[in-house]
Motif scaffolding. Structure first.
Motif, PDB file in Angstrom:
ATOM      1  N   GLY A 156       0.840  -1.268   0.068  1.00  0.00           N
ATOM      2  CA  GLY A 156       0.052   0.125  -0.028  1.00  0.00           C
ATOM      3  C   GLY A 156       0.815   1.282   0.119  1.00  0.00           C
ATOM      4  O   GLY A 156       0.516   2.205  -0.617  1.00  0.00           O
ATOM      5  N   GLU A 161       0.194  -1.371  -7.858  1.00  0.00           N
ATOM      6  CA  GLU A 161      -1.047  -1.805  -8.803  1.00  0.00           C
ATOM      7  C   GLU A 161      -1.146  -3.256  -9.034  1.00  0.00           C
ATOM      8  O   GLU A 161      -1.707  -4.062  -8.986  1.00  0.00           O
ATOM      9  CB  GLU A 161      -1.039  -0.848  -9.791  1.00  0.00           C
ATOM     10  N   SER A 213      -2.797  -5.738  -6.855  1.00  0.00           N
ATOM     11  CA  SER A 213      -4.138  -5.425  -6.554  1.00  0.00           C
ATOM     12  C   SER A 213      -4.967  -6.982  -6.375  1.00  0.00           C
ATOM     13  O   SER A 213      -5.820  -7.132  -5.563  1.00  0.00           O
ATOM     14  CB  SER A 213      -4.752  -4.508  -7.326  1.00  0.00           C
ATOM     15  N   GLU A 214      -4.841  -7.794  -7.395  1.00  0.00           N
ATOM     16  CA  GLU A 214      -5.417  -8.966  -7.481  1.00  0.00           C
ATOM     17  C   GLU A 214      -5.380  -9.690  -6.560  1.00  0.00           C
ATOM     18  O   GLU A 214      -6.181 -10.405  -5.843  1.00  0.00           O
ATOM     19  CB  GLU A 214      -5.026  -9.495  -8.753  1.00  0.00           C
ATOM     20  N   LEU A 267      -4.321  -8.747  -3.438  1.00  0.00           N
ATOM     21  CA  LEU A 267      -4.884  -8.091  -2.168  1.00  0.00           C
ATOM     22  C   LEU A 267      -6.510  -8.460  -2.155  1.00  0.00           C
ATOM     23  O   LEU A 267      -7.190  -8.461  -1.116  1.00  0.00           O
ATOM     24  CB  LEU A 267      -4.473  -6.585  -2.161  1.00  0.00           C
ATOM     25  N   ARG A 268      -6.867  -8.080  -3.168  1.00  0.00           N
ATOM     26  CA  ARG A 268      -8.685  -8.369  -3.443  1.00  0.00           C
ATOM     27  C   ARG A 268      -8.946  -9.699  -2.836  1.00  0.00           C
ATOM     28  O   ARG A 268      -9.855  -9.872  -2.330  1.00  0.00           O
ATOM     29  CB  ARG A 268      -8.970  -8.217  -4.905  1.00  0.00           C
ATOM     30  N   LEU A 315      -5.525  -1.589  -0.469  1.00  0.00           N
ATOM     31  CA  LEU A 315      -6.426  -1.376  -1.778  1.00  0.00           C
ATOM     32  C   LEU A 315      -6.765   0.155  -1.688  1.00  0.00           C
ATOM     33  O   LEU A 315      -6.919   0.887  -2.951  1.00  0.00           O
ATOM     34  CB  LEU A 315      -7.683  -2.264  -1.727  1.00  0.00           C
ATOM     35  N   ASN A 325     -10.558  -2.360  -7.742  1.00  0.00           N
ATOM     36  CA  ASN A 325     -10.274  -2.471  -6.062  1.00  0.00           C
ATOM     37  C   ASN A 325     -11.523  -1.771  -5.418  1.00  0.00           C
ATOM     38  O   ASN A 325     -12.011  -2.210  -4.492  1.00  0.00           O
ATOM     39  CB  ASN A 325      -9.153  -1.608  -5.811  1.00  0.00           C
ATOM     40  N   GLU A 326     -12.001  -0.459  -5.894  1.00  0.00           N
ATOM     41  CA  GLU A 326     -13.549  -0.008  -5.288  1.00  0.00           C
ATOM     42  C   GLU A 326     -14.622  -1.033  -5.527  1.00  0.00           C
ATOM     43  O   GLU A 326     -15.192  -1.095  -4.155  1.00  0.00           O
ATOM     44  CB  GLU A 326     -13.650   1.215  -5.818  1.00  0.00           C
TER      45      GLU A 326
END
Length: 372
Positions: A308, A313, A316-317, A319-320, A339, A347-348
């Protein structure tokens, strides 16, 4: 007789890999006792220490008829040889220098055990009690009294030979030895460590609020307070800022015991692979390091904070997936924070969807704040 034995112990210590040795009386540490009471009153203690202040300051409670304390110090490295560089897409974290190489608890205990056996061969009826870091006594107070070094404003023992890059251990004994003379020099007007502390944990020279110290925060198992998350940067375990800025430490840490030779890939690892390690894999790779003692969760949480911090970027996957699938609330909530730092529509959307299913109140709060 004891002076001759003292010199024999000093000579023997050099043959078994002890960099520095000193002798102190086993009298109570009365000044330290008052300081520790003040630390507790102010809420500055970390909670990792022995809570019984009398045990921490009265050696005879730990070993009846204690007469002396033998303090030892082992130097550790301050620089990595050929350190790997983190780049976008392959960001790296960092373990502090005190966690490089083999776990110092094991190495110092080995040295103390050999020292104990040597002493018992000379004085069979002698009694001893050794400890390293997790023992009741304050390693730094013993080392200061024994002339190993002086207590710096960064709350570390600073030695003339190795700076503050030393591990400390001690042995209480029933043998009376002539105590060594404490080192009188100090930090003088230098205040760099206090001024450079990322979180203001050094309240003043020689006083530390452990609750703000990054070295302590990285070892917590729960959520790290938001005001400190960005200040942690890419630190996975511990913090060296107050050592790195110390002028006395310049050029120090080049001589050290071979057990402390660091593996660059372990002490400066890629962040993303850390997040998929099983308990077994973590233990196999990092189990010999001092920084592994709290297990993988704090390290993984800190890796998420680092991603973070970098606004990575490419993470992201992963972390999701952690946000929706990980069983640990601290990991899910920290993933939401990261995120939010990285941003982006995907991410949102993932956080909005996770919010509909999340049941843990702390994680819900993290997601809501990340979305705003």
């Amino acid at each position: 007789m004891n002076e001759e034995l003292k010199q024999e112990i000093i000579a023997y210590s050099k043959t078994i890999g002890i960099d520095k040795i000193g002798f102190a009386s086993a009298d109570p540490f009365l000044t330290l006792k008052e300081r520790l009471r003040e630390q507790q009153r102010l809420g500055y203690a970390s909670g990792f220490e022995e809570s019984d202040i009398d045990l921490r300051t009265e050696p005879e409670r730990l070993l009846p008829y204690a007469k002396s304390i033998i303090a030892i110090a082992l130097s550790y490295p301050s620089k990595l040889k050929n350190p790997p560089k983190g780049v976008k897409g392959k960001r790296r974290g960092l373990f502090c220098r005190a966690s490089w190489g083999a776990d110092y608890h094991h190495v110092l205990n080995d040295r103390l055990q050999k020292l104990q056996e040597f002493i018992e061969s000379k004085v069979p009826d002698a009694k001893t009690a050794s400890m390293v870091d997790t023992g009741a006594l304050s390693d730094r107070a013993v080392a200061e009294r024994a002339g190993i070094g002086f207590s710096g404003k960064n709350c570390m023992i600073i030695t003339p030979e190795y700076g503050s890059y030393v591990y400390l251990g001690e042995m209480i004994t029933t043998i009376p030895f002539e105590p060594d003379t404490p080192i009188e020099e100090g930090c003088g007007t230098c205040n760099k460590c206090v001024e450079s502390c990322p979180t203001g944990a050094l309240i003043q020279g020689g006083q530390l609020d452990a609750q703000k110290c990054i070295a302590f925060l990285t070892q917590k198992k729960d959520f790290i307070p938001k005001q400190y998350r960005k200040k942690i940067g890419n630190r996975l375990y511990g913090c060296d800022t107050c050592q790195v800025v110390c002028p006395i430490n310049k050029g120090k840490g080049e001589e050290y015991q071979p057990e402390f030779e660091p593996d660059p890939e372990k002490v400066k690892p890629e962040l993303l692979p850390l997040l998929s390690l099983s308990n077994r894999q973590f233990k196999e790779k990092y189990g010999e390091m001092a920084g592994s003692w709290r297990g993988k969760k704090p390290i993984q949480r800190n890796a998420i904070l680092a991603l973070g911090h970098f606004k990575e970027e490419s993470a992201s996957e992963t972390l999701r997936q952690l946000l929706t699938d990980d069983a640990r609330p601290v990991i899910r909530g920290t993933a939401a924070w990261a995120l939010g730092e990285i941003g982006g529509d995907d991410n949102e959307l993932a956080m909005q969807q996770a919010l509909q299913k999340e049941e843990d109140e702390d994680v819900i709060k993290e997601i809501e704040e990340a979305l705003t």
